[in-house]
Design a protein around this motif. Structure first.
Motif, PDB file in Angstrom:
ATOM      1  N   ASP A  63       0.851  -1.186   0.000  1.00 57.09           N
ATOM      2  CA  ASP A  63       0.000   0.000   0.000  1.00 57.09           C
ATOM      3  C   ASP A  63       0.895   1.248   0.000  1.00 57.09           C
ATOM      4  N   TYR A  66       2.343   2.624   3.263  1.00 59.54           N
ATOM      5  CA  TYR A  66       1.430   2.636   4.409  1.00 59.54           C
ATOM      6  C   TYR A  66       1.369   1.243   5.053  1.00 59.54           C
ATOM      7  N   VAL A 103       1.943   5.753  10.816  1.00 62.39           N
ATOM      8  CA  VAL A 103       0.984   4.696  10.477  1.00 62.39           C
ATOM      9  C   VAL A 103       1.024   3.669  11.596  1.00 62.39           C
ATOM     10  N   HIS A 106      -1.863  -0.111  11.990  1.00 56.74           N
ATOM     11  CA  HIS A 106      -1.423  -1.407  11.471  1.00 56.74           C
ATOM     12  C   HIS A 106       0.034  -1.299  11.084  1.00 56.74           C
ATOM     13  N   PHE A 147     -10.205  -2.226   1.755  1.00 57.04           N
ATOM     14  CA  PHE A 147      -9.731  -2.520   0.396  1.00 57.04           C
ATOM     15  C   PHE A 147     -10.416  -3.752  -0.195  1.00 57.04           C
ATOM     16  N   PHE A 166      -7.425  -2.920   6.587  1.00 57.22           N
ATOM     17  CA  PHE A 166      -7.045  -2.572   5.206  1.00 57.22           C
ATOM     18  C   PHE A 166      -6.637  -3.865   4.489  1.00 57.22           C
ATOM     19  N   ASP A 202      -2.162   8.539  10.508  1.00 57.88           N
ATOM     20  CA  ASP A 202      -2.919   7.749   9.549  1.00 57.88           C
ATOM     21  C   ASP A 202      -4.044   6.928  10.196  1.00 57.88           C
ATOM     22  N   GLU A 259      -5.919  11.907  10.577  1.00 55.67           N
ATOM     23  CA  GLU A 259      -6.817  11.486   9.495  1.00 55.67           C
ATOM     24  C   GLU A 259      -7.992  10.792  10.171  1.00 55.67           C
ATOM     25  N   HIS A 331      -2.997  12.346  -1.381  1.00 61.69           N
ATOM     26  CA  HIS A 331      -2.563  11.144  -2.108  1.00 61.69           C
ATOM     27  C   HIS A 331      -3.644  10.069  -2.200  1.00 61.69           C
ATOM     28  N   ASP A 332      -4.760  10.265  -1.515  1.00 61.41           N
ATOM     29  CA  ASP A 332      -5.859   9.292  -1.551  1.00 61.41           C
ATOM     30  C   ASP A 332      -7.034   9.772  -2.385  1.00 61.41           C
ATOM     31  N   ARG A 417      -7.030   6.895  -6.784  1.00 64.27           N
ATOM     32  CA  ARG A 417      -5.965   7.522  -6.007  1.00 64.27           C
ATOM     33  C   ARG A 417      -4.722   7.724  -6.875  1.00 64.27           C
ATOM     34  N   ARG A 421      -1.021  10.312  -7.858  1.00 66.28           N
ATOM     35  CA  ARG A 421       0.280   9.653  -7.688  1.00 66.28           C
ATOM     36  C   ARG A 421       1.122   9.649  -8.953  1.00 66.28           C
TER      37      ARG A 421
HETATM   38  C1  GLC Z   1      -4.763   6.162   5.041  1.00 64.11           C
HETATM   39  C2  GLC Z   1      -3.769   6.556   3.987  1.00 64.11           C
HETATM   40  C3  GLC Z   1      -3.944   5.674   2.800  1.00 64.11           C
HETATM   41  C4  GLC Z   1      -3.720   4.252   3.219  1.00 64.11           C
HETATM   42  C5  GLC Z   1      -4.576   3.877   4.427  1.00 64.11           C
HETATM   43  C6  GLC Z   1      -4.072   2.628   5.063  1.00 64.11           C
HETATM   44  O1  GLC Z   1      -6.064   6.364   4.613  1.00 64.11           O
HETATM   45  O2  GLC Z   1      -3.896   7.908   3.672  1.00 64.11           O
HETATM   46  O3  GLC Z   1      -3.100   6.016   1.740  1.00 64.11           O
HETATM   47  O4  GLC Z   1      -4.018   3.411   2.151  1.00 64.11           O
HETATM   48  O5  GLC Z   1      -4.570   4.848   5.422  1.00 64.11           O
HETATM   49  O6  GLC Z   1      -2.866   2.882   5.726  1.00 64.11           O
END
Ligand code: GLC
Ligand code: CA
Length: 574
Positions: A63, A66, A103, A106, A147, A166, A202, A259, A331-332, A417, A421
């Motif tokens: 990812d 991330y 992050v 996870h 996802f 995720f 994150d 976030e 970036h998302d 996304r 990028r």
């Molecule tokens: C957040 C990040 C994203 C990532 C997700 C999982 O939303 O901005 O890019 O895929 O977390 O870490």
């Protein structure tokens, strides 16, 4: 709020770098830390105070970073720890501070903790994650990961599963485990000791789990329920966030931007009030408007009035409480110009107009790389061009819902996304001047028209406009009103106008000290045709105007896609 305690970060302008796509200095097609160092002067000239860098830690890049496999290491793709230290030092010389991505909901399945946990789910590291037994040969609960697919991944050779909100390569960390938390805190403090200004944090709302993982009402034909539904039904994240803050950020007076999606009603003061969990959180209220019920394939088109209402309501709410971080893209998300502007406005004038509104709202302005030159969504010829794990899942979902290949391509192209990028467009050369090698992701073919090099030569360009806008926001004279001034919407009865006042009462004027009052009008015409509006106040000064046809006198004339920033004087005679 005007009298609330002032914090060092209230008046800062932030720039987000997605390092993989920013600037490549060694020709391997991947942006790197030395590339960021090389562009610091560019950022300085733009007026940037803080740079948030998306993850540069060691990662298998399932990812795009991330998924962290070593929190203490720099991914070799990006460079070395020496490069990072040099970046910090070089940025500091220019008065720029660095914010890293954190992050910690996870990590990567390649992280040592998870590898040890897999080898011995009953051991110490097993409890750093969520391992649960299946139920009747099925996953422990019916949650759908962000996802796609189940949140539960079977552990081969056992009757156990582990939890991931995720991708399956991103196992969630067990925040109920104090030892695990302490390891994260030590790591955070280690980075802060290096001299970071803070973190962008994150996916943090996900750290609190209902560890019973109760079954939920399915919300899709797969019989699963989106994990966000579980988050919405869980309380208690605040205690964890306070623990995190007390043990780390607070000791350093660090800047933190969370976030946060799916916050409960009424929780904003706890999150970003004077002693909130974070310095600020992103305002996603406009972005949520174009989210589909089932996925990108049923995402609605943006409605201007709904967009305006969302921003106005968010501004009015937050100013009593604290500061939000204002973005049009990251970036998302797809590019703001392609998303928030009607087709006729996706040009220089419209781009400047959108930037003006976003940067002069009350809050902390965040720019995403390329926004300052008006980068737009890319044209995608085939699904194979996508790298993003989420786009691939959404494409599958769209096909599953019966869309043809071309239809699914179209809906995902709009929201992907990967639009954010593609390489930063430094020049009109092949590969946008991003690399001398083969870029990891194709450059947007429109780099021949939209690029830094040509805009640097053109005094009327979007880039120069952004420089002026940021300089205005930060100028001695107007900093106060743009940072602390109240927000009040204006011309709400007009169909195509987004307008607001920012105003500041005078203070201590009697003693001859303190600040004079100020009132600024920001007025933007998102329509195609020119309009004329009455003015409530006399015009003292035109601070910014994006088109020669705009005019402010007795009345205000705004060309189609016109925006003006006016300093107001006395009330106008009616
Ligand atoms: C957040 C990040 C994203 C990532 C997700 C999982 O939303 O901005 O890019 O895929 O977390 O870490
Ligand atoms: Ca490189």
């Amino acid at each position: 709020m005007e009298t609330a305690k002032r914090k060092w970060w209230h008046d800062k302008v932030v720039y987000q770098i997605y390092p993989k796509s920013f600037y490549d200095t060694n020709g391997d097609g991947i942006g790197d830390l030395r590339g960021i160092i090389a562009k610091l002067d560019y950022l300085k000239e733009l007026g940037i105070d803080l740079v948030w860098i998306s993850p540069v830690y060691k990662s298998p890049f399932v990812d795009q970073g991330y998924d962290i496999s070593d929190y203490y290491g720099i991914a070799p793709e990006f460079g070395t720890m020496e490069d990072f230290d040099e970046l910090l030092a070089e940025a500091k010389k220019r008065g720029i501070s660095i914010v890293m991505d954190l992050v910690i909901n996870h990590c990567s399945d390649q992280h040592e903790w998870f590898q040890k946990a897999l080898a011995d789910p009953e051991g110490k590291y097993g409890d750093y994650f969520y391992f649960r037994e299946g139920k009747d040969g099925k996953a422990p609960s019916n949650y759908r990961s962000y996802f796609g697919g189940s949140c539960w991944e079977p552990v081969p050779g056992t009757d156990k599963y582990y939890f991931h909100a995720f991708a399956k390569e991103q196992p969630d960390l067990n925040w109920e485990n104090p030892q695990m938390r302490q390891e994260l805190y030590d790591m955070i403090n280690w980075w802060l000791d290096k001299g970071l200004a803070g973190f962008r944090i994150d996916a943090i709302i996900n750290i609190k789990k209902n560890v019973e993982f109760p079954e939920l009402e399915p919300d899709g034909p797969d019989g699963l329920a989106g994990y966000h539904l579980a988050v919405e039904q869980t309380s208690g994240v605040g205690e964890l966030l306070e623990d995190l803050k007390h043990n780390t950020f607070e000791k350093y007076d660090a800047f933190t931007v969370g976030e946060v999606f799916n916050m409960h009603d009424g929780e904003l003061p706890e999150f970003i009030g004077e002693d909130g969990h974070f310095s600020t959180i992103f305002d996603f209220s406009a972005h949520c408007l174009t989210e589909g019920e089932r996925g990108w394939y049923d995402a609605p088109e943006l409605d201007f009035k709904a967009w305006r209402k969302a921003l106005v309501e968010s501004q009015l709410e937050v100013q009593e409480i604290g500061f939000k971080a204002n973005i049009i893209e990251n970036h998302d998300e797809p590019r703001g110009v392609s998303r928030f502007l009607p087709e006729y406005a996706r040009n220089e004038a419209g781009t400047k107009m959108l930037g003006t509104v976003s940067l002069l709202l009350r809050g902390i302005p965040f720019l995403y790389q390329g926004q300052e030159i008006g980068m737009q969504n890319c044209v995608w010829e085939s699904p194979e061009e996508w790298d993003d794990i989420s786009t691939k899942d959404q494409y599958k979902t769209a096909r599953g819902a019966g869309l043809s290949r071309d239809e699914a391509l179209r809906v995902c192209a709009r929201m992907s996304r990967d639009n954010a990028r593609t390489p930063m467009q430094w020049s009109g050369d092949s590969n946008a001047g991003f690399t001398t090698g083969t870029p990891w992701m194709k450059a947007n073919p429109n780099c021949s028209e939209i690029n830094v090099e040509s805009q640097q030569r053109d005094a009327g360009s979007v880039l120069h406009y952004y420089q002026k806008l940021i300089a205005l926001r930060k100028s001695e004279e107007y900093k106060e009103v743009f940072t602390y001034g109240q927000f009040a919407p204006a011309y709400g009865e007009q169909d195509h106008v987004m307008a607001f006042y920012r105003s500041m009462e005078s203070s201590g004027a009697a003693s001859g000290e303190g600040t004079a009052g100020k009132r600024i009008l920001v007025a933007a015409n998102f329509g195609q045709d020119s309009i004329e509006l009455p003015l409530e106040y006399q015009v003292e000064k035109v601070l910014i105007s994006n088109l020669p046809k705009n005019h402010a006198g007795e009345r205000l004339t705004l060309a189609g896609c016109g925006v003006m920033v006016l300093e107001c004087g006395e009330k106008a005679a009616v």
